[in-house]
Motif scaffolding. Structure first.
Motif, PDB file in Angstrom:
ATOM      1  N   ALA A   9     -19.261  11.425 -34.754  1.00  0.00           N
ATOM      2  CA  ALA A   9     -18.274  10.704 -35.561  1.00  0.00           C
ATOM      3  C   ALA A   9     -18.587   9.210 -35.480  1.00  0.00           C
ATOM      4  CB  ALA A   9     -16.869  11.033 -35.114  1.00  0.00           C
ATOM      5  N   ASP A  10     -17.686   8.378 -34.917  1.00  0.00           N
ATOM      6  CA  ASP A  10     -17.937   6.949 -34.837  1.00  0.00           C
ATOM      7  C   ASP A  10     -18.479   6.515 -33.481  1.00  0.00           C
ATOM      8  OD1 ASP A  10     -15.610   7.573 -33.546  1.00  0.00           O
ATOM      9  OD2 ASP A  10     -14.610   5.689 -34.030  1.00  0.00           O
ATOM     10  N   ASP A  11     -18.729   7.470 -32.577  1.00  0.00           N
ATOM     11  CA  ASP A  11     -19.329   7.153 -31.278  1.00  0.00           C
ATOM     12  C   ASP A  11     -20.837   7.236 -31.405  1.00  0.00           C
ATOM     13  OD1 ASP A  11     -16.937   6.737 -29.991  1.00  0.00           O
ATOM     14  OD2 ASP A  11     -16.717   8.831 -29.376  1.00  0.00           O
ATOM     15  N   VAL A  12     -21.514   6.166 -31.033  1.00  0.00           N
ATOM     16  CA  VAL A  12     -22.964   6.125 -31.142  1.00  0.00           C
ATOM     17  C   VAL A  12     -23.539   5.694 -29.804  1.00  0.00           C
ATOM     18  CG1 VAL A  12     -22.924   3.738 -32.001  1.00  0.00           C
ATOM     19  CG2 VAL A  12     -24.922   5.169 -32.424  1.00  0.00           C
ATOM     20  N   ALA A  13     -24.680   6.275 -29.466  1.00  0.00           N
ATOM     21  CA  ALA A  13     -25.408   5.916 -28.248  1.00  0.00           C
ATOM     22  C   ALA A  13     -26.865   5.707 -28.612  1.00  0.00           C
ATOM     23  CB  ALA A  13     -25.264   7.002 -27.186  1.00  0.00           C
ATOM     24  N   ASN A  49     -35.941   1.671 -24.536  1.00  0.00           N
ATOM     25  CA  ASN A  49     -36.073   0.483 -23.693  1.00  0.00           C
ATOM     26  C   ASN A  49     -35.031  -0.549 -24.090  1.00  0.00           C
ATOM     27  OD1 ASN A  49     -37.140  -1.202 -25.857  1.00  0.00           O
ATOM     28  ND2 ASN A  49     -39.019   0.020 -25.659  1.00  0.00           N
ATOM     29  N   LEU A  50     -34.819  -1.534 -23.241  1.00  0.00           N
ATOM     30  CA  LEU A  50     -33.696  -2.463 -23.401  1.00  0.00           C
ATOM     31  C   LEU A  50     -33.802  -3.276 -24.680  1.00  0.00           C
ATOM     32  CD1 LEU A  50     -33.403  -3.644 -19.692  1.00  0.00           C
ATOM     33  CD2 LEU A  50     -31.808  -2.187 -20.935  1.00  0.00           C
ATOM     34  N   SER A  51     -34.984  -3.769 -24.998  1.00  0.00           N
ATOM     35  CA  SER A  51     -35.122  -4.594 -26.206  1.00  0.00           C
ATOM     36  C   SER A  51     -34.820  -3.803 -27.466  1.00  0.00           C
ATOM     37  CB  SER A  51     -36.539  -5.181 -26.260  1.00  0.00           C
ATOM     38  OG  SER A  51     -37.506  -4.123 -26.283  1.00  0.00           O
ATOM     39  N   ASP A  52     -35.280  -2.572 -27.527  1.00  0.00           N
ATOM     40  CA  ASP A  52     -35.006  -1.750 -28.715  1.00  0.00           C
ATOM     41  C   ASP A  52     -33.522  -1.419 -28.825  1.00  0.00           C
ATOM     42  OD1 ASP A  52     -37.662  -1.768 -29.411  1.00  0.00           O
ATOM     43  OD2 ASP A  52     -38.124   0.100 -28.352  1.00  0.00           O
ATOM     44  N   CYS A  53     -32.880  -1.138 -27.705  1.00  0.00           N
ATOM     45  CA  CYS A  53     -31.436  -0.866 -27.731  1.00  0.00           C
ATOM     46  C   CYS A  53     -30.656  -2.098 -28.189  1.00  0.00           C
ATOM     47  CB  CYS A  53     -30.970  -0.434 -26.347  1.00  0.00           C
ATOM     48  SG  CYS A  53     -31.558   1.208 -25.851  1.00  0.00           S
ATOM     49  N   ALA A  54     -31.095  -3.291 -27.733  1.00  0.00           N
ATOM     50  CA  ALA A  54     -30.429  -4.516 -28.183  1.00  0.00           C
ATOM     51  C   ALA A  54     -30.620  -4.725 -29.674  1.00  0.00           C
ATOM     52  CB  ALA A  54     -30.959  -5.705 -27.389  1.00  0.00           C
ATOM     53  N   LEU A  55     -31.804  -4.427 -30.181  1.00  0.00           N
ATOM     54  CA  LEU A  55     -32.070  -4.549 -31.612  1.00  0.00           C
ATOM     55  C   LEU A  55     -31.194  -3.590 -32.426  1.00  0.00           C
ATOM     56  CD1 LEU A  55     -33.747  -5.744 -33.918  1.00  0.00           C
ATOM     57  CD2 LEU A  55     -35.476  -3.959 -33.461  1.00  0.00           C
ATOM     58  N   ALA A  56     -31.003  -2.371 -31.918  1.00  0.00           N
ATOM     59  CA  ALA A  56     -30.158  -1.394 -32.614  1.00  0.00           C
ATOM     60  C   ALA A  56     -28.712  -1.863 -32.673  1.00  0.00           C
ATOM     61  CB  ALA A  56     -30.256  -0.036 -31.921  1.00  0.00           C
ATOM     62  N   LEU A  57     -28.193  -2.426 -31.567  1.00  0.00           N
ATOM     63  CA  LEU A  57     -26.819  -2.922 -31.579  1.00  0.00           C
ATOM     64  C   LEU A  57     -26.672  -4.120 -32.524  1.00  0.00           C
ATOM     65  CD1 LEU A  57     -23.974  -2.773 -30.461  1.00  0.00           C
ATOM     66  CD2 LEU A  57     -24.706  -4.177 -28.510  1.00  0.00           C
ATOM     67  N   GLU A  58     -27.672  -4.989 -32.562  1.00  0.00           N
ATOM     68  CA  GLU A  58     -27.622  -6.122 -33.477  1.00  0.00           C
ATOM     69  C   GLU A  58     -27.595  -5.643 -34.932  1.00  0.00           C
ATOM     70  OE1 GLU A  58     -30.003 -10.337 -34.098  1.00  0.00           O
ATOM     71  OE2 GLU A  58     -31.125  -8.521 -33.596  1.00  0.00           O
ATOM     72  N   PHE A  59     -28.390  -4.633 -35.232  1.00  0.00           N
ATOM     73  CA  PHE A  59     -28.409  -4.073 -36.583  1.00  0.00           C
ATOM     74  C   PHE A  59     -27.042  -3.515 -36.969  1.00  0.00           C
ATOM     75  CE2 PHE A  59     -28.969  -0.565 -39.523  1.00  0.00           C
ATOM     76  CZ  PHE A  59     -29.752  -1.138 -40.521  1.00  0.00           C
ATOM     77  N   LEU A  60     -26.398  -2.817 -36.035  1.00  0.00           N
ATOM     78  CA  LEU A  60     -25.078  -2.248 -36.328  1.00  0.00           C
ATOM     79  C   LEU A  60     -24.048  -3.340 -36.561  1.00  0.00           C
ATOM     80  CD1 LEU A  60     -24.906   0.708 -33.764  1.00  0.00           C
ATOM     81  CD2 LEU A  60     -25.116   0.877 -36.246  1.00  0.00           C
ATOM     82  N   CYS A  61     -24.135  -4.426 -35.791  1.00  0.00           N
ATOM     83  CA  CYS A  61     -23.178  -5.517 -35.980  1.00  0.00           C
ATOM     84  C   CYS A  61     -23.364  -6.205 -37.329  1.00  0.00           C
ATOM     85  CB  CYS A  61     -23.327  -6.532 -34.852  1.00  0.00           C
ATOM     86  SG  CYS A  61     -22.806  -5.918 -33.233  1.00  0.00           S
ATOM     87  N   GLU A  62     -24.585  -6.241 -37.825  1.00  0.00           N
ATOM     88  CA  GLU A  62     -24.852  -6.902 -39.096  1.00  0.00           C
ATOM     89  C   GLU A  62     -24.573  -6.004 -40.298  1.00  0.00           C
ATOM     90  OE1 GLU A  62     -28.861  -8.189 -38.875  1.00  0.00           O
ATOM     91  OE2 GLU A  62     -28.483  -9.789 -37.416  1.00  0.00           O
ATOM     92  N   VAL A  63     -25.027  -4.746 -40.239  1.00  0.00           N
ATOM     93  CA  VAL A  63     -24.930  -3.854 -41.400  1.00  0.00           C
ATOM     94  C   VAL A  63     -23.680  -2.975 -41.360  1.00  0.00           C
ATOM     95  CG1 VAL A  63     -26.184  -2.082 -42.715  1.00  0.00           C
ATOM     96  CG2 VAL A  63     -27.440  -3.873 -41.500  1.00  0.00           C
ATOM     97  N   GLY A  64     -23.173  -2.700 -40.167  1.00  0.00           N
ATOM     98  CA  GLY A  64     -22.050  -1.774 -40.032  1.00  0.00           C
ATOM     99  C   GLY A  64     -20.826  -2.113 -40.843  1.00  0.00           C
ATOM    100  N   PRO A  65     -20.386  -3.400 -40.916  1.00  0.00           N
ATOM    101  CA  PRO A  65     -19.179  -3.707 -41.702  1.00  0.00           C
ATOM    102  C   PRO A  65     -19.277  -3.322 -43.171  1.00  0.00           C
ATOM    103  CG  PRO A  65     -19.680  -5.507 -40.206  1.00  0.00           C
ATOM    104  CD  PRO A  65     -20.834  -4.543 -40.113  1.00  0.00           C
ATOM    105  N   GLN A  66     -20.483  -3.231 -43.713  1.00  0.00           N
ATOM    106  CA  GLN A  66     -20.622  -2.809 -45.107  1.00  0.00           C
ATOM    107  C   GLN A  66     -20.150  -1.364 -45.308  1.00  0.00           C
ATOM    108  OE1 GLN A  66     -24.654  -3.424 -46.387  1.00  0.00           O
ATOM    109  NE2 GLN A  66     -24.790  -5.475 -45.445  1.00  0.00           N
ATOM    110  N   TYR A  67     -20.159  -0.579 -44.232  1.00  0.00           N
ATOM    111  CA  TYR A  67     -19.747   0.827 -44.288  1.00  0.00           C
ATOM    112  C   TYR A  67     -18.415   1.061 -43.556  1.00  0.00           C
ATOM    113  CZ  TYR A  67     -24.560   1.532 -45.794  1.00  0.00           C
ATOM    114  OH  TYR A  67     -25.745   1.482 -46.471  1.00  0.00           O
ATOM    115  N   GLY A  68     -17.707  -0.010 -43.266  1.00  0.00           N
ATOM    116  CA  GLY A  68     -16.430   0.116 -42.559  1.00  0.00           C
ATOM    117  C   GLY A  68     -16.580   0.384 -41.080  1.00  0.00           C
TER     118      GLY A  68
END
Length: 572
Positions: A28-32, A36-55
């Motif tokens: 659902a809305d829980d994501v993991a 490695n740490l840098s890739d995980c940080a990049l994924a969270l940054e992407f969600l913060c930038e693009v996620g609001p477009q999808y609510g």
């Protein structure tokens, strides 16, 4: 929740293309993210930038980074580089399970075990007055909580020891009315109801098997997440079904071997008792509900639970108040003084008739139908008179003289027999359109104690088959002669049903499923549970009910006689 998860599918696909190096499981809305740490940080940054477009609005401050103590500084720096403030942790709860170090995992599980142990002890106190409700609370609710954790978290079986101690030392003795139970008894009670147990599993012993089965069931899903390949839902469901069935078959095989060994070591009577317990425990699987008629009293539940495990019911009287003999369980279930066995018989018949009325219409069900019918008004009394004074008798219809066949005529010409009411045998229930439309079926109930002296050396199933055969030899031919079907309803005193009785129960379940728009399997369980409860409910009445005859008031039709009777009562 499901629609929200579907709406986030485009976001999940974009994240997968943007950061293909990490595994990203969504619920659902829980994501993991796993990588490695840098890739995980990049994924969270992407969600913060693009996620609001999808609510979808991630909150980095609520994000936990599971890492070792040595990697904590590196983890904070990897996220701070992207202006993300996260919380490093050694372990956190995730989807009902736990992800993290062994120490954190054990501390988390121990806190939950304390809650479960307290819950078991509370239900043990409730079991003193409401044993059926307490049993349902543990078997159908509470134990599923720790079994879920055991399926999702590995290596925690030994941490469930406090829960097992509470079950063995407090809950089960209270439920059975015993001071304590042995290890052998606990092993038997941990088995499924169809294998002579109660279905209250040992959490210490079953934890590892629960995790292994769950891990195997999720193999297809895990492979798709790790490899990033397309997920085949149909293949996953088939794999889960086959793996779960295989694990169930293995468990049942082990339980059946335990029952077999116990029956072989304990003797023939114990073997037959275990056979009945395996076939007559459905009343333990139904949730107590007064609206559905599946609730029984504390005395009834505990009496039948003790009988199931060959324990004498608590507080039984020493002598029978009807015949004066010593009151054993065998005598209580068979003594005809006081009419209690007839009350038990009528209760079972009325329960089946009630279910047939629900499945068809109440107007289609009648009770105590005559099996043999007369022709031309000839009754059993007239037949006896005709046999005494051979000749003719006046018919009840038409006012003319009608030839009444004598006993010699009946023996010489058997065709007279179905049409002459030679006896007044009655069935218990007649249902219109039960097996076939427009054709009536007569049911006759019999309850038998398969552990009495005459049948204790025979297998319970064969005893019930013999009783059904005797019923059919007695009533089938007259019923067929009158264009009616006949089905015997034979139960043991602990609720085990005969072969043809099970067919009748399945027919009622089929009619109910069609009428109520329910699943057939659900209705089969409902019908069998209601009938089993009707049988076992009467056992407490037979063991504890009064068999003394009520004093009858004399028939007095004169005032002087009434005055004299009252004077005599006052004098003596």
């Amino acid at each position: 929740m499901a629609l929200y998860g579907v709406a986030l599918l485009p976001l999940a696909e974009k994240l997968k293309r943007a950061v293909p190096e990490v595994a990203v499981p969504w619920f659902a809305d829980d994501v993991a993210t796993v990588g490695n740490l840098s890739d995980c940080a990049l994924a969270l940054e992407f969600l913060c930038e693009v996620g609001p477009q999808y609510g979808y609005y991630p909150e980095p401050e609520k994000t936990h980074v599971i890492c070792t103590e040595r990697e904590e500084a590196e983890a904070q720096w990897a996220f701070l580089e992207r202006d993300l403030v996260v919380t490093p942790s050694r372990g956190e709860r995730y989807l009902g399970g736990f992800v993290g170090s062994k120490r954190e995992k054990e501390e988390w599980v121990k806190k939950k075990v304390e809650v479960w142990e307290k819950g078991v002890n509370i239900l043990a106190g409730i079991a003193k007055r409401f044993p059926q409700t307490a049993f349902a609370g543990v078997a159908m609710s509470l134990q599923h909580e720790w079994q879920y954790v055991a399926r999702t978290v590995p290596g925690i079986g030994h941490l469930f020891a406090p829960v097992e101690r509470a079950i063995r030392n407090n809950f089960l003795p209270t439920l059975l009315g015993e001071d304590s139970i042995t290890g052998e008894m606990r092993e038997l009670l941990a088995q499924g109801v169809k294998q002579a147990g109660l279905g209250i599993r040992n959490p210490v012993d079953c934890a590892e098997a629960c995790y292994d089965t769950s891990k195997k069931c999720c193999e297809k899903l895990a492979e798709a997440i790790v490899a990033g390949t397309e997920f085949n839902l149909a293949e996953h469901k088939a794999h889960v079904r086959s793996t779960g069935q295989f694990a169930k078959n293995m468990r049942v095989c082990d339980e059946e071997s335990l029952v077999s060994v116990r029956g072989r070591d304990k003797g023939l009577m114990e073997k037959h008792r275990l056979m009945r317990a395996c076939s007559a425990g459905i009343w333990l699987t139904c949730f107590p509900n007064r609206l559905n008629g599946t609730a029984i009293s504390a005395e009834e539940f505990r009496d039948n639970l003790r009988l199931r495990y060959n324990l004498k019911p608590l507080g039984m009287p020493e002598f029978c108040d009807g015949c004066g003999k010593r009151l054993t369980v065998e005598h209580a279930l068979a003594c005809k003084c006081g009419g209690l066995v007839h009350i038990r018989h009528d209760d079972v018949a009325q329960e089946f008739g009630y279910l047939c009325g629900l499945a068809t219409k109440p107007s289609r069900v009648t009770y105590e139908p005559l099996i043999n019918h007369s022709r031309g008004g000839v009754t059993a009394t007239n037949q006896a008179a005709a046999n005494t004074n051979p000749g003719t008798a006046t018919g009840a219809r038409g006012g003319g003289n009608e030839e009444v066949p004598t006993a010699e005529d009946e023996r010489a010409d058997p065709t007279h027999a179905p049409y002459v009411l030679a006896n007044e045998n009655r069935g218990d229930i007649v249902v219109d359109g039960f097996w076939k439309p427009g054709r009536r079926c007569i049911f006759d109930v019999r309850l038998t104690d398969t552990e009495c002296r005459t049948t204790r050396n025979q297998e319970p199933g064969k005893v019930l088959d013999k009783c059904e055969k005797l019923k059919k030899e007695k009533h089938l031919a007259p019923c067929l002669a009158m264009r009616r079907d006949f089905t015997p309803l034979v139960y043991s005193v602990d609720g085990m049903a005969g072969r043809e009785t099970k067919q009748a129960e399945r027919r009622v379940a089929s009619l109910l499923a069609h009428k109520w728009k329910k699943e057939y399997s659900e209705m089969v369980g409902y019908v069998r549970a209601r009938m089993a409860l009707a049988v076992v409910r009467s056992n407490s009445l037979l063991m504890r009910g009064s068999r003394r005859k009520r004093s009858q008031r004399p028939l007095i039709d004169e005032g002087a006689a009434m005055l004299g009777w009252q004077t005599w009562r006052e004098r003596y």
